[in-house]
Design a protein around this motif. Structure first.
Motif, mmCIF file in Angstrom:
data_model
loop_
_atom_site.group_PDB
_atom_site.id
_atom_site.type_symbol
_atom_site.label_atom_id
_atom_site.label_comp_id
_atom_site.label_asym_id
_atom_site.label_seq_id
_atom_site.Cartn_x
_atom_site.Cartn_y
_atom_site.Cartn_z
ATOM 1 N N SER A 46 0.844 -1.193 0.000
ATOM 2 C CA SER A 46 0.000 0.000 0.000
ATOM 3 C C SER A 46 0.880 1.244 0.000
ATOM 4 O O SER A 46 1.771 1.385 0.843
ATOM 5 C CB SER A 46 -0.922 0.017 1.224
ATOM 6 N N VAL A 47 0.601 2.140 -0.936
ATOM 7 C CA VAL A 47 1.358 3.391 -1.057
ATOM 8 C C VAL A 47 0.437 4.527 -0.646
ATOM 9 O O VAL A 47 -0.547 4.832 -1.335
ATOM 10 C CB VAL A 47 1.860 3.613 -2.498
ATOM 11 N N SER A 48 0.740 5.138 0.499
ATOM 12 C CA SER A 48 -0.128 6.202 1.008
ATOM 13 C C SER A 48 0.252 7.561 0.431
ATOM 14 O O SER A 48 1.430 7.873 0.267
ATOM 15 C CB SER A 48 -0.030 6.268 2.538
ATOM 16 N N LEU A 49 -0.774 8.352 0.140
ATOM 17 C CA LEU A 49 -0.562 9.720 -0.334
ATOM 18 C C LEU A 49 -0.588 10.719 0.814
ATOM 19 O O LEU A 49 -0.617 11.932 0.603
ATOM 20 C CB LEU A 49 -1.624 10.102 -1.368
ATOM 21 N N ASP A 50 -0.582 10.210 2.050
ATOM 22 C CA ASP A 50 -0.567 11.088 3.226
ATOM 23 C C ASP A 50 0.738 11.863 3.314
ATOM 24 O O ASP A 50 1.800 11.375 2.906
ATOM 25 C CB ASP A 50 -0.717 10.259 4.504
ATOM 26 N N VAL A 106 3.900 1.711 2.672
ATOM 27 C CA VAL A 106 4.979 2.671 2.431
ATOM 28 C C VAL A 106 4.402 4.049 2.121
ATOM 29 O O VAL A 106 3.252 4.180 1.696
ATOM 30 C CB VAL A 106 5.898 2.240 1.262
ATOM 31 N N SER A 107 5.220 5.053 2.333
ATOM 32 C CA SER A 107 4.856 6.424 1.944
ATOM 33 C C SER A 107 6.106 7.290 1.969
ATOM 34 O O SER A 107 6.954 7.139 2.850
ATOM 35 C CB SER A 107 3.808 7.006 2.897
ATOM 36 N N ASP A 108 6.192 8.192 0.989
ATOM 37 C CA ASP A 108 7.294 9.159 1.027
ATOM 38 C C ASP A 108 6.882 10.412 1.797
ATOM 39 O O ASP A 108 7.670 11.331 1.968
ATOM 40 C CB ASP A 108 7.786 9.517 -0.381
ATOM 41 N N LEU A 109 5.590 10.413 2.256
ATOM 42 C CA LEU A 109 5.055 11.513 3.067
ATOM 43 C C LEU A 109 5.272 12.879 2.414
ATOM 44 O O LEU A 109 5.523 13.875 3.075
ATOM 45 C CB LEU A 109 5.669 11.495 4.477
ATOM 46 N N LYS A 110 5.169 12.890 1.087
ATOM 47 C CA LYS A 110 5.318 14.139 0.329
ATOM 48 C C LYS A 110 4.011 14.484 -0.361
ATOM 49 O O LYS A 110 3.186 13.623 -0.645
ATOM 50 C CB LYS A 110 6.434 13.998 -0.710
#
Length: 362
Positions: free
Chosen positions: A285-289, A309-313
């Motif tokens: 799951s790739v979060s857009l948060d 996962v998320s790059d938190l960007k």
């Protein structure tokens, strides 16, 4: 000699009259008597948005005049540039703008404007339907699933009618503008069909070139392509690299904590994960948060104990690479990281996963 000069003068007079009538445009506004202020004409060009005129509205009356070397899409706006009051397919012709019930009405002898009206009428019809159904859903939430199904059918019918117009006016600059205007919300299959419906002249316009560029980008994440690799921080620490993640079948799911449809889909993903993980299913799951705490809280609440996962960007670099503009959005990959399907959910997704795992077993 006098006769020759008279004839030349007459011919020049006719020529200048013709140029005055056919080589310039005139936009006349006739609004309510109490309307005053200033308006701008903004042209959408290959080099971006350019102001091409300003007019003062006095007692509802205003006027723009000028000359266009070619048909250009322009927007009538207040000086602050929002909102767009009218869309004009501007060529050297006469236009009249009046005030309707909820909009400005553009009338013209311009062929391009007449074509645009046919497209615009379809969009307005769909928008009215959406507003009516939204109002019904607010009054009775239980009707929402049924209304969504009805709206989906109506939307598909409008898109089919729009495609028919694109084919009808295949060489029109307007058709290229319509295709480019909706390309962000379309998958590669639908966008390809629309682009292929355009004639060579429309494809050569800068709107046509925009679509061609977008299609080239979409091929990188089309079914059959190797999914772009990415590395991103895991929710529980460490870093995940997509291509190094093992799985006979992998679901790459784009979501966010604030997206309710995504959170609802997490319930389905959890069932799939528990049932098929032992057989080789993996979920990433790739979060857009961009808020780490909101992201982690949603993972805990939903029980999403697969790889998160998320790059938190904002915007997410991964989502940008995958051309994700709406969520939830899923990509199903095989063992070699090849994209084999997209945007499957619920029972449809489970059926596809079962079939893939069965093939792997065979």
């Amino acid at each position: 000699m006098k006769k020759i000069l008279f004839t030349v003068s007459l011919l020049l007079g006719c020529l200048f009259t013709s140029m005055a009538q056919g080589d310039s445009y005139k936009i006349e506004g006739r609004l309510a008597n109490t309307v005053n202020g200033k308006l701008l004409l903004i042209a959408d060009t290959e080099n971006g948005m350019i102001d091409i005129g300003e007019a003062t509205v006095t007692n509802g009356i205003f006027e723009f005049t000028g000359r266009m070397p070619e048909m250009t899409v322009v927007y009538l706006t207040p000086v602050k540039k929002t909102p767009v009051l009218a869309t004009i397919m501007l060529e050297n012709a006469h236009y009249t703008i009046t005030l309707g019930t909820n909009e400005m009405i553009v009338e013209s002898d311009s062929e391009a404007q007449k074509i645009w009206k046919e497209f615009d009428d379809l969009n307005k019809c769909l928008l009215r339907t959406q507003q009516q159904m939204d109002a019904q859903a607010r009054q009775n939430i239980s009707l929402q699933p049924k209304l969504q199904q009805e709206f989906s059918k109506i939307e598909n019918k409008v898109l089919a009618d729009e495609l028919a117009l694109i084919k009808k006016y295949s060489d029109s600059y307007v058709s290229a503008y319509v295709v480019a205007g909706k390309m962000l919300g379309m998958d590669d299959t639908k966008l390809t069909a629309r682009y292929e419906a355009l004639g060579e002249k429309a494809k050569a316009s800068f709107y046509g070139k925009r679509v061609a560029t977008k299609l080239a980008e979409m091929q990188k994440v089309a079914v059959g392509a190797i999914a772009p690799n990415f590395s991103a921080p895991l929710a529980d620490g460490g870093v995940l690299a997509l291509h190094e993640t093992k799985g006979k079948v992998k679901i790459v799911d784009f979501w966010a904590s604030w997206c309710q449809p995504c959170r609802q889909e997490n319930v389905n993903l959890l069932k799939l994960y528990k049932r098929y993980r032992p057989r080789g299913l993996e979920i990433i799951s790739v979060s857009l948060d961009d808020n780490k705490q909101a992201w982690l809280t949603a993972i805990g609440q939903d029980g999403s104990d697969w790889k998160n996962v998320s790059d938190l960007k904002q915007p997410s670099a991964i989502a940008t690479e995958y051309l994700v503009t709406t969520i939830p959005r899923t990509f199903i990959l095989d063992e070699e990281n090849r994209i084999v399907a997209k945007n499957l959910r619920g029972k449809e997704l489970e059926k596809f996963i079962v079939e893939m795992l069965k093939k792997k077993k065979e």
